[in-house]
Design an enzyme around this catalytic site. Structure first.
Site, mmCIF file in Angstrom:
data_model
loop_
_atom_site.group_PDB
_atom_site.id
_atom_site.type_symbol
_atom_site.label_atom_id
_atom_site.label_comp_id
_atom_site.label_asym_id
_atom_site.label_seq_id
_atom_site.Cartn_x
_atom_site.Cartn_y
_atom_site.Cartn_z
ATOM 1 N N PHE A 125 9.182 -2.927 6.822
ATOM 2 C CA PHE A 125 8.248 -2.392 5.846
ATOM 3 C C PHE A 125 6.825 -2.569 6.384
ATOM 4 O O PHE A 125 6.550 -3.554 7.079
ATOM 5 C CB PHE A 125 8.430 -3.127 4.514
ATOM 6 C CG PHE A 125 7.580 -2.603 3.404
ATOM 7 C CD1 PHE A 125 7.894 -1.412 2.778
ATOM 8 C CD2 PHE A 125 6.451 -3.301 2.982
ATOM 9 C CE1 PHE A 125 7.105 -0.913 1.744
ATOM 10 C CE2 PHE A 125 5.655 -2.818 1.956
ATOM 11 C CZ PHE A 125 5.975 -1.616 1.332
ATOM 12 N N SER A 172 3.986 -3.782 5.718
ATOM 13 C CA SER A 172 3.216 -5.024 5.663
ATOM 14 C C SER A 172 3.887 -6.185 6.385
ATOM 15 O O SER A 172 3.301 -7.265 6.490
ATOM 16 C CB SER A 172 2.976 -5.428 4.201
ATOM 17 O OG SER A 172 4.197 -5.746 3.563
ATOM 18 N N LYS A 173 5.100 -5.992 6.903
ATOM 19 C CA LYS A 173 5.799 -7.074 7.581
ATOM 20 C C LYS A 173 5.092 -7.450 8.887
ATOM 21 O O LYS A 173 4.235 -6.730 9.411
ATOM 22 C CB LYS A 173 7.245 -6.674 7.868
ATOM 23 C CG LYS A 173 8.104 -6.528 6.616
ATOM 24 C CD LYS A 173 8.317 -7.859 5.944
ATOM 25 C CE LYS A 173 9.390 -7.805 4.861
ATOM 26 N NZ LYS A 173 8.991 -7.084 3.637
ATOM 27 N N THR A 174 5.474 -8.593 9.442
ATOM 28 C CA THR A 174 4.861 -9.074 10.678
ATOM 29 C C THR A 174 4.978 -8.041 11.788
ATOM 30 O O THR A 174 4.054 -7.853 12.594
ATOM 31 C CB THR A 174 5.519 -10.397 11.112
ATOM 32 O OG1 THR A 174 5.467 -11.320 10.015
ATOM 33 C CG2 THR A 174 4.819 -10.998 12.312
ATOM 34 N N LEU A 175 6.110 -7.346 11.855
ATOM 35 C CA LEU A 175 6.267 -6.159 12.690
ATOM 36 C C LEU A 175 6.575 -5.020 11.738
ATOM 37 O O LEU A 175 7.694 -4.902 11.239
ATOM 38 C CB LEU A 175 7.394 -6.337 13.710
ATOM 39 C CG LEU A 175 7.676 -5.122 14.607
ATOM 40 C CD1 LEU A 175 6.464 -4.795 15.482
ATOM 41 C CD2 LEU A 175 8.915 -5.348 15.472
#
Length: 384
Positions: free
Chosen positions: A181, A183-186
């Site tokens: 998603f 906003s995730k870290t990747l």
């Protein structure tokens, strides 16, 4: 100031993203194609997983993993009472019944002692969730799982880069998942996810389930549309556009993880002595083989809702994780849980808020957030 932005990252990476997207358009294969295969290979190399299977979301990754691990209709799946809704809804979508467990107030993950007490004869699976900045205590949870004969799968959707005893999140049980998603870290530019596993049988089953139950080679293979289906699968193929963006961003992942650690340390240094803040993130990694990764920066205060309103009026975005514990969601009302059944989860749901936190956050922005929080909580008063 938005809660999350990746505009600067995309501006930096645009030449490589543009080339990767051009390759997708030139190929004419926009889903389940070459870029997805390349991403699976690179993620396997990064995580150490023997098998990575790209799907269209982290939620679908959980559903397909549970099905591939042999979840039967009505099986009990023990999950934490405090998590994103997909943790519990994936269990239902896979045919199981969620059984809720209170959390450890430090890690926000499933509490091993609470798991021991919550297991019933109906329980067949336990699905710990790694939230925010650290992993669940997998050694302790695994010991409880063995005692009750439970299969361990991991909701590691937020946990790319996290490790315990040198093992990446998602690889401590039968398998785990990743969410991409935005906003995730990747993060991708839409929904995408993956299943991680070291078990070839689970990998083959997930690979079939994601493409209408078709076996054999289907990735980047147009004729596979006519392949016979041996399983009641679904359409959960990853888009190549998302895979292309993730491949372009993957080389910056370690840099972004380091930047997140710097921001978390800066927040903690500024906020550790602010009256009214009850809890800041606490490092859990103990050895060089352990690694925490800050996905969000979460604080707790009894004045959470007032603080959120105050920051909003100052143009500072926040996110409340998660305002209603899973057992108290209306869809699970038939399970009969009442306020007070999960005290640590309920306290976190009442008090926790995430501050602006992403690799593109400027030092001045962080200072502005802290300068706004401190005086407000100091004048609001403290609650022990």
């Amino acid at each position: 100031m938005p809660f999350f932005s990746q505009a600067a990252t995309f501006e930096q990476l645009w030449p490589s993203i543009e080339k990767a997207l051009g390759d997708v358009f030139d190929s004419g294969k926009f889903s389940h194609g070459k870029q997805v295969g390349q991403l699976e290979t690179e993620l396997a190399r990064y995580t150490g997983a023997r098998h990575v299977i790209g799907v269209n979301s982290g939620t679908d990754a959980l559903v397909l993993l549970l099905r591939a691990c042999g979840l039967r209709p009505g099986d009990g799946v023990l999950v934490p009472a405090y998590s994103f809704f997909a943790t519990a809804s994936a269990v239902v979508l896979a045919g199981g019944c969620p059984q809720f467990v209170d959390i450890d107030p430090v890690t926000y993950a499933m509490d091993p002692e609470a798991l021991d007490a919550a297991a019933t004869p109906r329980s067949r699976f336990v699905m710990p969730v790694h939230l925010f900045h650290t992993m669940a205590d997998m050694a302790a949870l695994d010991a409880v799982a063995r005692r009750h004969g439970l299969t361990v799968v991991e909701d590691s959707a937020e946990a790319i880069g996290m490790r315990r005893r040198g093992v990446h999140a998602g690889l401590h049980g039968r398998g785990g998942v990743l969410s991409f998603f935005p906003s995730k870290t990747l993060g991708a530019i839409g929904d995408a996810g993956a299943v991680l596993t070291d078990d070839p049988e689970i990998a083959d089953t997930v690979a079939a389930l994601r493409h209408h139950g078709r076996g054999g080679r289907t990735l980047n293979d147009f004729p596979a549309i006519s392949t016979e289906s041996a399983l009641p699968g679904t359409n959960s193929k990853m888009d190549d556009i998302q895979a292309a963006v993730l491949l372009a961003k993957l080389p910056l992942l370690e840099e972004h993880i380091a930047r997140r650690a710097e921001l978390a340390a800066a927040y903690t240094a500024r906020l550790r002595d602010v009256p009214g803040i009850l809890r800041l993130p606490r490092a859990v990694a103990e050895t060089p083989d352990d690694r925490d990764v800050h996905y969000v920066y979460l604080i707790e205060t009894e004045h959470r809702d007032a603080l959120v309103d105050h920051l909003d009026r100052q143009g500072i975005g926040t996110e409340v994780y998660y305002p209603l514990p899973l057992p108290h969601q209306p869809v699970f009302g038939h399970l009969g849980h009442r306020p007070g059944d999960f005290p640590h989860a309920e306290a976190a749901a009442r008090r926790a808020v995430a501050l602006p936190f992403h690799p593109d956050l400027a030092p001045g922005d962080l200072d502005r957030v802290c300068d706004t929080i401190g005086p407000f909580l100091a004048t609001t008063g403290t609650t022990a």
